[in-house]
Design a protein around this motif. Structure first.
Motif, PDB file in Angstrom:
ATOM      1  N   ALA A  58      -8.531  14.576   0.751  1.00 20.19           N
ATOM      2  CA  ALA A  58      -8.436  15.765   1.216  1.00 20.19           C
ATOM      3  C   ALA A  58      -7.063  15.880   1.953  1.00 20.19           C
ATOM      4  O   ALA A  58      -6.728  17.153   1.819  1.00 20.19           O
ATOM      5  N   ASP A  59      -6.434  14.944   2.265  1.00 16.99           N
ATOM      6  CA  ASP A  59      -5.152  15.208   3.059  1.00 16.99           C
ATOM      7  C   ASP A  59      -4.142  14.866   1.882  1.00 16.99           C
ATOM      8  O   ASP A  59      -2.801  14.842   2.421  1.00 16.99           O
ATOM      9  N   GLY A  60      -4.584  14.846   0.841  1.00 10.55           N
ATOM     10  CA  GLY A  60      -3.278  14.226  -0.334  1.00 10.55           C
ATOM     11  C   GLY A  60      -2.961  12.743  -0.343  1.00 10.55           C
ATOM     12  O   GLY A  60      -1.597  12.667  -0.877  1.00 10.55           O
ATOM     13  N   LEU A  61      -3.675  11.933   0.178  1.00 14.78           N
ATOM     14  CA  LEU A  61      -2.949  10.594   0.275  1.00 14.78           C
ATOM     15  C   LEU A  61      -4.111   9.747  -0.411  1.00 14.78           C
ATOM     16  O   LEU A  61      -5.283   9.963  -0.553  1.00 14.78           O
ATOM     17  N   VAL A  62      -3.633   8.508  -0.598  1.00 15.01           N
ATOM     18  CA  VAL A  62      -4.271   7.507  -1.461  1.00 15.01           C
ATOM     19  C   VAL A  62      -3.997   6.163  -0.692  1.00 15.01           C
ATOM     20  O   VAL A  62      -2.948   5.896  -0.139  1.00 15.01           O
ATOM     21  N   PRO A  63      -5.160   5.195  -0.410  1.00 15.33           N
ATOM     22  CA  PRO A  63      -4.862   4.119   0.370  1.00 15.33           C
ATOM     23  C   PRO A  63      -4.141   3.065  -0.591  1.00 15.33           C
ATOM     24  O   PRO A  63      -4.261   3.092  -1.719  1.00 15.33           O
ATOM     25  N   VAL A  64      -3.138   2.283   0.150  1.00 15.83           N
ATOM     26  CA  VAL A  64      -2.468   1.323  -0.486  1.00 15.83           C
ATOM     27  C   VAL A  64      -2.588  -0.094   0.196  1.00 15.83           C
ATOM     28  O   VAL A  64      -2.360  -0.335   1.053  1.00 15.83           O
ATOM     29  N   VAL A  65      -3.041  -1.148  -0.771  1.00 12.08           N
ATOM     30  CA  VAL A  65      -3.158  -2.203  -0.267  1.00 12.08           C
ATOM     31  C   VAL A  65      -1.935  -2.956  -0.671  1.00 12.08           C
ATOM     32  O   VAL A  65      -1.571  -2.924  -1.703  1.00 12.08           O
ATOM     33  N   VAL A  66      -1.316  -3.688   0.440  1.00  7.41           N
ATOM     34  CA  VAL A  66      -0.139  -4.353  -0.080  1.00  7.41           C
ATOM     35  C   VAL A  66      -0.311  -5.900   0.313  1.00  7.41           C
ATOM     36  O   VAL A  66      -0.977  -6.347   0.951  1.00  7.41           O
ATOM     37  N   LEU A  74      -1.325  -8.196   3.012  1.00 10.10           N
ATOM     38  CA  LEU A  74      -0.271  -8.072   4.344  1.00 10.10           C
ATOM     39  C   LEU A  74      -0.759  -6.856   5.169  1.00 10.10           C
ATOM     40  O   LEU A  74      -0.846  -6.828   6.340  1.00 10.10           O
ATOM     41  N   MET A  75      -1.118  -5.860   4.411  1.00 10.63           N
ATOM     42  CA  MET A  75      -1.421  -4.640   5.311  1.00 10.63           C
ATOM     43  C   MET A  75      -2.215  -3.494   4.224  1.00 10.63           C
ATOM     44  O   MET A  75      -2.287  -3.737   3.131  1.00 10.63           O
ATOM     45  N   LEU A  76      -2.603  -2.625   4.989  1.00 16.27           N
ATOM     46  CA  LEU A  76      -3.044  -1.382   4.451  1.00 16.27           C
ATOM     47  C   LEU A  76      -2.143  -0.095   4.965  1.00 16.27           C
ATOM     48  O   LEU A  76      -1.869  -0.100   5.987  1.00 16.27           O
ATOM     49  N   ALA A  77      -1.677   0.752   3.989  1.00 13.29           N
ATOM     50  CA  ALA A  77      -0.863   1.835   4.168  1.00 13.29           C
ATOM     51  C   ALA A  77      -1.398   3.093   3.455  1.00 13.29           C
ATOM     52  O   ALA A  77      -2.341   2.980   2.436  1.00 13.29           O
ATOM     53  N   TRP A  78      -0.757   4.272   3.443  1.00 12.34           N
ATOM     54  CA  TRP A  78      -1.139   5.478   2.822  1.00 12.34           C
ATOM     55  C   TRP A  78       0.182   5.959   2.134  1.00 12.34           C
ATOM     56  O   TRP A  78       1.269   5.974   2.502  1.00 12.34           O
ATOM     57  N   ALA A 117       5.140  -8.769   8.170  1.00 12.71           N
ATOM     58  CA  ALA A 117       4.694  -7.580   7.413  1.00 12.71           C
ATOM     59  C   ALA A 117       4.026  -6.495   8.589  1.00 12.71           C
ATOM     60  O   ALA A 117       4.287  -5.326   8.482  1.00 12.71           O
ATOM     61  N   CYS A 118       3.477  -6.951   9.718  1.00  8.88           N
ATOM     62  CA  CYS A 118       2.880  -6.200  10.784  1.00  8.88           C
ATOM     63  C   CYS A 118       3.861  -5.653  11.737  1.00  8.88           C
ATOM     64  O   CYS A 118       4.718  -6.317  12.121  1.00  8.88           O
ATOM     65  N   HIS A 119       3.722  -4.418  12.278  1.00 10.49           N
ATOM     66  CA  HIS A 119       4.624  -3.970  13.367  1.00 10.49           C
ATOM     67  C   HIS A 119       4.348  -4.614  14.847  1.00 10.49           C
ATOM     68  O   HIS A 119       5.217  -4.604  15.555  1.00 10.49           O
ATOM     69  N   THR A 120       3.529  -5.450  14.726  1.00 11.48           N
ATOM     70  CA  THR A 120       3.129  -6.267  15.766  1.00 11.48           C
ATOM     71  C   THR A 120       3.755  -7.661  15.850  1.00 11.48           C
ATOM     72  O   THR A 120       3.436  -8.629  16.552  1.00 11.48           O
ATOM     73  N   ASN A 121       4.583  -7.793  14.922  1.00 10.26           N
ATOM     74  CA  ASN A 121       5.460  -9.065  14.466  1.00 10.26           C
ATOM     75  C   ASN A 121       4.483 -10.099  14.024  1.00 10.26           C
ATOM     76  O   ASN A 121       4.949 -11.263  14.196  1.00 10.26           O
ATOM     77  N   THR A 122       3.285  -9.830  13.370  1.00 14.34           N
ATOM     78  CA  THR A 122       2.572 -11.106  12.916  1.00 14.34           C
ATOM     79  C   THR A 122       2.665 -10.948  11.273  1.00 14.34           C
ATOM     80  O   THR A 122       3.362 -10.101  10.762  1.00 14.34           O
ATOM     81  N   ALA A 123       2.556 -12.249  10.673  1.00 13.96           N
ATOM     82  CA  ALA A 123       2.732 -12.293   9.253  1.00 13.96           C
ATOM     83  C   ALA A 123       2.056 -11.137   8.436  1.00 13.96           C
ATOM     84  O   ALA A 123       2.493 -10.300   7.639  1.00 13.96           O
ATOM     85  N   THR A 124       0.861 -10.889   8.633  1.00 19.67           N
ATOM     86  CA  THR A 124       0.029  -9.889   8.136  1.00 19.67           C
ATOM     87  C   THR A 124      -0.458  -8.893   9.343  1.00 19.67           C
ATOM     88  O   THR A 124      -0.687  -9.283  10.345  1.00 19.67           O
ATOM     89  N   CYS A 125      -1.049  -7.736   8.911  1.00 19.22           N
ATOM     90  CA  CYS A 125      -1.626  -7.022  10.012  1.00 19.22           C
ATOM     91  C   CYS A 125      -3.138  -7.534  10.112  1.00 19.22           C
ATOM     92  O   CYS A 125      -3.880  -6.806  10.929  1.00 19.22           O
TER      93      CYS A 125
END
Length: 128
Positions: free
Chosen positions: A26-34, A43-47, A107-115
């Motif tokens: 509904a927000d015009g977004l799709v989840p992205v598995v990285v 590594l992470m999930l983003a939009w 990949a993670c903003h917490t400085n870890t390899a993955t989220c």
């Protein structure tokens, strides 16, 4: 997005995919598995929205929509932890994107390899 046995030149463009219909929320977004292309680590999930998909396909750099900041962000633009896109694929229901990337640094903003690194949850299997 290529059927098994077909040539890479038969792959649709991002405009073809957008025209055929991605199931944005509904927000015009799709989840992205990285996923890291070589190790296959998630590594992470983003939009992404349609424009982020276009930018990613055009530049080869992972570009996401930040729901908290309300703006686009290119992974690694400030941290140097860049994601170079190797594969951009849509799942069978057209409601999730998979990015396979070459990841530079954490990949993670917490400085870890993955989220997900260090966030594993204990799973107890019980017999019925």
């Amino acid at each position: 997005m290529t059927a098994p046995g077909s040539s890479p030149s038969a792959r649709p463009t991002i405009e073809d995919v957008l025209a055929s219909g991605i199931a944005f929320n509904a927000d015009g977004l799709v989840p992205v598995v990285v996923q890291e292309h070589t190790t296959r680590a998630v590594l992470m999930l983003a939009w992404m929205d349609a424009e982020a998909l276009r930018r990613t396909a055009r530049t080869g750099r992972a570009t996401y929509w930040s729901r908290s900041r309300g703006e686009y962000w290119v992974k690694g633009e400030t941290s140097g932890h860049v994601q170079h896109v190797r594969v951009l694929a849509l799942d069978c229901d057209a409601d999730t994107v998979l990015l396979e990337v070459d990841q530079t640094g954490p990949a993670c903003h917490t400085n870890t390899a993955t989220c997900f690194t260090g966030r594993e949850i204990d799973v107890r299997h019980t017999e019925p």
